[in-house]
Design an enzyme around this catalytic site. Structure first.
Site, PDB file in Angstrom:
ATOM      1  N   MET A  28       0.870  -1.166  -0.170  1.00 42.74           N
ATOM      2  CA  MET A  28      -0.034  -0.081   0.194  1.00 42.74           C
ATOM      3  C   MET A  28       0.830   1.115  -0.049  1.00 42.74           C
ATOM      4  O   MET A  28       0.363   2.310   0.244  1.00 42.74           O
ATOM      5  CB  MET A  28      -1.088   0.060   1.172  1.00 42.74           C
ATOM      6  N   GLY A  29       2.135   1.125  -0.345  1.00 39.82           N
ATOM      7  CA  GLY A  29       3.198   2.427  -0.544  1.00 39.82           C
ATOM      8  C   GLY A  29       3.655   2.590   0.909  1.00 39.82           C
ATOM      9  O   GLY A  29       3.467   1.942   1.789  1.00 39.82           O
ATOM     10  N   GLY A  34      10.860  -3.108   5.861  1.00 41.74           N
ATOM     11  CA  GLY A  34       9.973  -4.477   5.715  1.00 41.74           C
ATOM     12  C   GLY A  34       9.407  -4.674   4.197  1.00 41.74           C
ATOM     13  O   GLY A  34       9.777  -5.515   3.713  1.00 41.74           O
ATOM     14  N   HIS A  35       8.979  -3.605   3.717  1.00 41.97           N
ATOM     15  CA  HIS A  35       8.649  -3.985   2.246  1.00 41.97           C
ATOM     16  C   HIS A  35      10.009  -4.216   1.294  1.00 41.97           C
ATOM     17  O   HIS A  35       9.791  -5.008   0.388  1.00 41.97           O
ATOM     18  CB  HIS A  35       8.011  -2.432   1.559  1.00 41.97           C
ATOM     19  N   GLN A  59     -10.270  -2.389   2.363  1.00 40.41           N
ATOM     20  CA  GLN A  59      -9.647  -3.154   3.666  1.00 40.41           C
ATOM     21  C   GLN A  59      -9.718  -1.916   4.763  1.00 40.41           C
ATOM     22  O   GLN A  59      -9.169  -2.627   5.776  1.00 40.41           O
ATOM     23  CB  GLN A  59      -8.484  -3.566   3.416  1.00 40.41           C
ATOM     24  N   ASP A 148       2.084  -9.404   9.356  1.00 39.28           N
ATOM     25  CA  ASP A 148       0.700  -9.343   9.471  1.00 39.28           C
ATOM     26  C   ASP A 148       0.429 -10.993   8.971  1.00 39.28           C
ATOM     27  O   ASP A 148       0.079 -11.582   7.855  1.00 39.28           O
ATOM     28  CB  ASP A 148       0.152  -8.672   7.938  1.00 39.28           C
ATOM     29  N   GLN A 151      -3.022 -12.186   7.803  1.00 44.40           N
ATOM     30  CA  GLN A 151      -3.140 -11.838   6.508  1.00 44.40           C
ATOM     31  C   GLN A 151      -2.593 -12.859   5.618  1.00 44.40           C
ATOM     32  O   GLN A 151      -3.116 -13.441   4.511  1.00 44.40           O
ATOM     33  CB  GLN A 151      -2.537 -10.597   6.137  1.00 44.40           C
ATOM     34  N   SER A 183       6.425  -0.563  10.093  1.00 40.22           N
ATOM     35  CA  SER A 183       5.128  -0.211   9.674  1.00 40.22           C
ATOM     36  C   SER A 183       4.770   1.239   9.254  1.00 40.22           C
ATOM     37  O   SER A 183       5.350   2.048   9.468  1.00 40.22           O
ATOM     38  CB  SER A 183       3.984  -0.300  10.796  1.00 40.22           C
TER      39      SER A 183
END
Ligand code: AMP
Length: 278
Positions: A28-29, A34-35, A59, A148, A151, A183
């Protein structure tokens, strides 16, 4: 060179000539390390890496959370470029949800507790968008963070049940040196809240310690996490869970692989974290 595409037609054209296998990193940008760890893994395992950047309105359970979700495309593209991502797909809402869109993908039991109970409708939004992303990209693999953890479980169930052949790869949680899980929402913490936030990890670490020391009562582990959180006045716990790692049903005894999970608010910012037990 990182290429940016927006429409489905542009995405299809770019993917048609992309070397396979393809690894997809849905985001989600407001990208962080982490990404980046997901991107690095995707690059290591695939010939082409695709990152999607889409703040999925379906969401979010509170309109204000969606409105204030941090966004900066130029910043995100610079990070994708530095990570060596081949293709960034940054669609508009209408490129993801066609006009008249009226379908919900709703996963059952594994989506019900924890985040599913705390944020009704959240996982319907996640499963629906991830089903669309996986279908449109047709990647061999898609990468998700264990930060997550529920998820990942929901997405795995959904892909299996809907016969989406993309392999769902779970990747370890990346943390700040003080233990706080990275996060996008951390940006909303004021300095005192930021200083208090590592209590999530301390609580989880205390449970892991007790568990390693032989404690097998789930309630004893929940109690040590609650006690750790209670030592931080700014922390408002929402749930403290020790659950079956396969089903997320709350446990009495730790006689099988388990997961300890927390949701805690600091001011208006809600953080989640988890650690496996076994
Ligand atoms: P988001 O942009 O928050 O939707 O996250 C996109 C992906 O990055 C999801 O699969 C997340 O689980 C993952 N992710 C977010 N934070 C972290 C982290 N600290 N460590 C590892 N993966 C993460």
């Amino acid at each position: 060179m990182t290429r940016v595409v927006r429409t489905r037609a542009e995405l299809r054209a770019a993917l048609a000539v992309a070397p396979r296998p393809i690894g997809l990193v849905p985001t989600m940008g407001w990208l962080h390390d982490g990404h980046r760890s997901l991107m690095d893994r995707a690059r290591a395992e695939n010939a082409t890496t695709v990152a999607s950047i889409f703040v999925n309105p379906r969401q979010f359970t509170a309109a204000d959370d969606f409105a204030r979700y941090p966004r900066s495309e130029s910043r995100d593209l610079a990070i994708c470029s530095a990570a060596g991502i081949d293709l960034v797909w940054a669609p508009a809402v209408d490129d993801v949800y066609v006009p008249g869109f009226d379908t919900t993908v709703s996963v059952g039991a594994v989506a019900a507790p924890l985040e599913g109970a705390a944020r009704p409708g959240h996982f319907d939004g996640v499963s629906t968008v991830v089903a669309i992303l996986l279908t449109l990209v047709g990647a061999e693999r898609a990468y998700f963070g264990q930060k997550d953890a529920q998820q990942v479980m929901v997405v795995r169930r959904m892909a299996l049940d809907l016969a989406i052949p993309t392999e769902i790869v779970g990747c370890p949680t990346v943390r700040e040196p003080d233990g706080l899980a990275l996060s996008s929402r951390n940006v909303h913490l004021n300095p005192t809240e930021r200083a208090a936030a590592p209590v999530l990890h301390r609580a989880l670490a205390a449970a892991v310690d007790r568990w390693r020391g032989g404690e097998r009562s789930a309630e004893a582990l929940r109690a040590i996490m609650r006690a750790t959180l209670a030592g931080e006045p700014l922390a408002r716990p929402e749930y403290v869970s020790v659950a079956d790692a396969a089903t997320l049903a709350e446990l009495d005894r730790l006689d099988r692989p388990a997961i300890a999970s927390l949701a805690v608010s600091f001011g208006s910012t809600r953080l989640i974290d988890n650690e496996p037990l076994g």
